[in-house]
Design a protein around this motif. Structure first.
Motif, PDB file in Angstrom:
ATOM      1  N   GLU A   1       0.837  -1.202   0.000  1.00 38.38           N
ATOM      2  CA  GLU A   1       0.000   0.000   0.000  1.00 38.38           C
ATOM      3  C   GLU A   1       0.873   1.254   0.000  1.00 38.38           C
ATOM      4  O   GLU A   1       0.617   2.202  -0.752  1.00 38.38           O
ATOM      5  CB  GLU A   1      -0.924  -0.001   1.214  1.00 38.38           C
ATOM      6  CG  GLU A   1      -2.041  -1.011   1.125  1.00 38.38           C
ATOM      7  CD  GLU A   1      -2.914  -1.010   2.355  1.00 38.38           C
ATOM      8  OE1 GLU A   1      -2.831  -0.053   3.157  1.00 38.38           O
ATOM      9  OE2 GLU A   1      -3.693  -1.968   2.519  1.00 38.38           O
ATOM     10  N   LEU A   2       1.911   1.263   0.825  1.00 36.03           N
ATOM     11  CA  LEU A   2       2.836   2.390   0.861  1.00 36.03           C
ATOM     12  C   LEU A   2       3.565   2.551  -0.468  1.00 36.03           C
ATOM     13  O   LEU A   2       3.728   3.678  -0.967  1.00 36.03           O
ATOM     14  CB  LEU A   2       3.842   2.195   1.999  1.00 36.03           C
ATOM     15  CG  LEU A   2       4.871   3.305   2.195  1.00 36.03           C
ATOM     16  CD1 LEU A   2       4.159   4.610   2.570  1.00 36.03           C
ATOM     17  CD2 LEU A   2       5.868   2.905   3.259  1.00 36.03           C
TER      18      LEU A   2
ATOM     19  N   GLY B   1       2.436   1.657  -3.427  1.00 37.49           N
ATOM     20  CA  GLY B   1       1.463   2.174  -4.397  1.00 37.49           C
ATOM     21  C   GLY B   1       1.207   3.657  -4.231  1.00 37.49           C
ATOM     22  O   GLY B   1       1.125   4.402  -5.214  1.00 37.49           O
ATOM     23  N   MET B   2       1.084   4.116  -2.994  1.00 34.69           N
ATOM     24  CA  MET B   2       0.876   5.551  -2.755  1.00 34.69           C
ATOM     25  C   MET B   2       2.097   6.363  -3.172  1.00 34.69           C
ATOM     26  O   MET B   2       1.967   7.459  -3.735  1.00 34.69           O
ATOM     27  CB  MET B   2       0.536   5.801  -1.283  1.00 34.69           C
ATOM     28  CG  MET B   2      -0.854   5.342  -0.901  1.00 34.69           C
ATOM     29  SD  MET B   2      -1.322   5.782   0.767  1.00 34.69           S
ATOM     30  CE  MET B   2      -0.359   4.630   1.722  1.00 34.69           C
ATOM     31  N   THR B   3       3.288   5.815  -2.930  1.00 32.97           N
ATOM     32  CA  THR B   3       4.513   6.502  -3.336  1.00 32.97           C
ATOM     33  C   THR B   3       4.595   6.619  -4.856  1.00 32.97           C
ATOM     34  O   THR B   3       4.931   7.678  -5.397  1.00 32.97           O
ATOM     35  CB  THR B   3       5.746   5.753  -2.791  1.00 32.97           C
ATOM     36  OG1 THR B   3       5.613   5.621  -1.383  1.00 32.97           O
ATOM     37  CG2 THR B   3       7.038   6.471  -3.130  1.00 32.97           C
ATOM     38  N   TYR B   4       4.267   5.549  -5.565  1.00 35.32           N
ATOM     39  CA  TYR B   4       4.300   5.591  -7.022  1.00 35.32           C
ATOM     40  C   TYR B   4       3.266   6.574  -7.564  1.00 35.32           C
ATOM     41  O   TYR B   4       3.537   7.320  -8.507  1.00 35.32           O
ATOM     42  CB  TYR B   4       4.072   4.200  -7.614  1.00 35.32           C
ATOM     43  CG  TYR B   4       4.081   4.217  -9.121  1.00 35.32           C
ATOM     44  CD1 TYR B   4       5.268   4.285  -9.823  1.00 35.32           C
ATOM     45  CD2 TYR B   4       2.881   4.196  -9.836  1.00 35.32           C
ATOM     46  CE1 TYR B   4       5.290   4.331 -11.204  1.00 35.32           C
ATOM     47  CE2 TYR B   4       2.885   4.234 -11.217  1.00 35.32           C
ATOM     48  CZ  TYR B   4       4.089   4.304 -11.894  1.00 35.32           C
ATOM     49  OH  TYR B   4       4.090   4.352 -13.263  1.00 35.32           O
ATOM     50  N   ALA B   5       2.077   6.581  -6.981  1.00 34.98           N
ATOM     51  CA  ALA B   5       1.040   7.511  -7.428  1.00 34.98           C
ATOM     52  C   ALA B   5       1.483   8.961  -7.225  1.00 34.98           C
ATOM     53  O   ALA B   5       1.275   9.812  -8.101  1.00 34.98           O
ATOM     54  CB  ALA B   5      -0.269   7.248  -6.682  1.00 34.98           C
ATOM     55  N   ALA B   6       2.118   9.249  -6.096  1.00 32.09           N
ATOM     56  CA  ALA B   6       2.611  10.606  -5.843  1.00 32.09           C
ATOM     57  C   ALA B   6       3.701  10.978  -6.846  1.00 32.09           C
ATOM     58  O   ALA B   6       3.717  12.098  -7.386  1.00 32.09           O
ATOM     59  CB  ALA B   6       3.130  10.715  -4.421  1.00 32.09           C
ATOM     60  N   TRP B   7       4.623  10.052  -7.131  1.00 33.84           N
ATOM     61  CA  TRP B   7       5.681  10.324  -8.109  1.00 33.84           C
ATOM     62  C   TRP B   7       5.078  10.567  -9.491  1.00 33.84           C
ATOM     63  O   TRP B   7       5.500  11.462 -10.208  1.00 33.84           O
ATOM     64  CB  TRP B   7       6.658   9.152  -8.156  1.00 33.84           C
ATOM     65  CG  TRP B   7       7.650   9.287  -9.273  1.00 33.84           C
ATOM     66  CD1 TRP B   7       8.803  10.006  -9.255  1.00 33.84           C
ATOM     67  CD2 TRP B   7       7.538   8.718 -10.578  1.00 33.84           C
ATOM     68  NE1 TRP B   7       9.427   9.911 -10.470  1.00 33.84           N
ATOM     69  CE2 TRP B   7       8.678   9.124 -11.309  1.00 33.84           C
ATOM     70  CE3 TRP B   7       6.603   7.903 -11.204  1.00 33.84           C
ATOM     71  CZ2 TRP B   7       8.888   8.743 -12.624  1.00 33.84           C
ATOM     72  CZ3 TRP B   7       6.817   7.517 -12.509  1.00 33.84           C
ATOM     73  CH2 TRP B   7       7.944   7.939 -13.210  1.00 33.84           C
TER      74      TRP B   7
END
Length: 127
Positions: free
Chosen positions: A86-87, A89-95
């Motif tokens: 989950e972390l 995925g959120m990091t990739y979405a932010a990038w």
């Protein structure tokens, strides 16, 4: 007391029933083999090839989704792995937002990249 021996007709009736049953069975087998001959199967496959392939691809896709969901269910049961993903995925979405969506020139770059992919997949230019 003389008893006459009567001829046993039950055997002859049974034999004729068996022989007629075997000829019917042979006729049915001949009909089945004529229907399932390789030439007729090849003709059937050639005629309905797109439909058969579409159905097979849909069934293969459903099977693949079931396998993926089963793997994800097993992975989610591992204690620390689910929050890590989950972390991640959120990091990739932010990038992705920062890299491609935040600025107008990056959005146009993303649009050009997306158009190139669509052109490669469809084989024709984007209008």
């Amino acid at each position: 007391m003389s008893q006459e021996v009567k001829p046993d007709k039950s055997k002859s009736v049974a034999e004729t029933e068996v022989s007629s049953g075997s000829t019917e069975l042979q006729e049915m087998l001949e009909q089945i083999t004529s229907v399932l001959s390789l030439d007729r199967l090849q003709e059937f496959f050639d005629r309905y090839k797109p439909i058969i392939l579409t159905v097979l691809f849909v069934l293969l896709g459903i099977f693949a989704l079931k396998v993926v969901f089963a793997i994800l269910e097993v992975v989610n049961q591992i204690p620390l792995l689910s929050p890590f993903f989950e972390l991640l995925g959120m990091t990739y979405a932010a990038w992705f937002v920062y890299r491609y969506i935040w600025k107008a020139e990056n959005r146009s770059e993303l649009r050009q990249y997306w158009d190139a992919i669509i052109e490669q997949v469809t084989g024709k230019g984007v209008a």
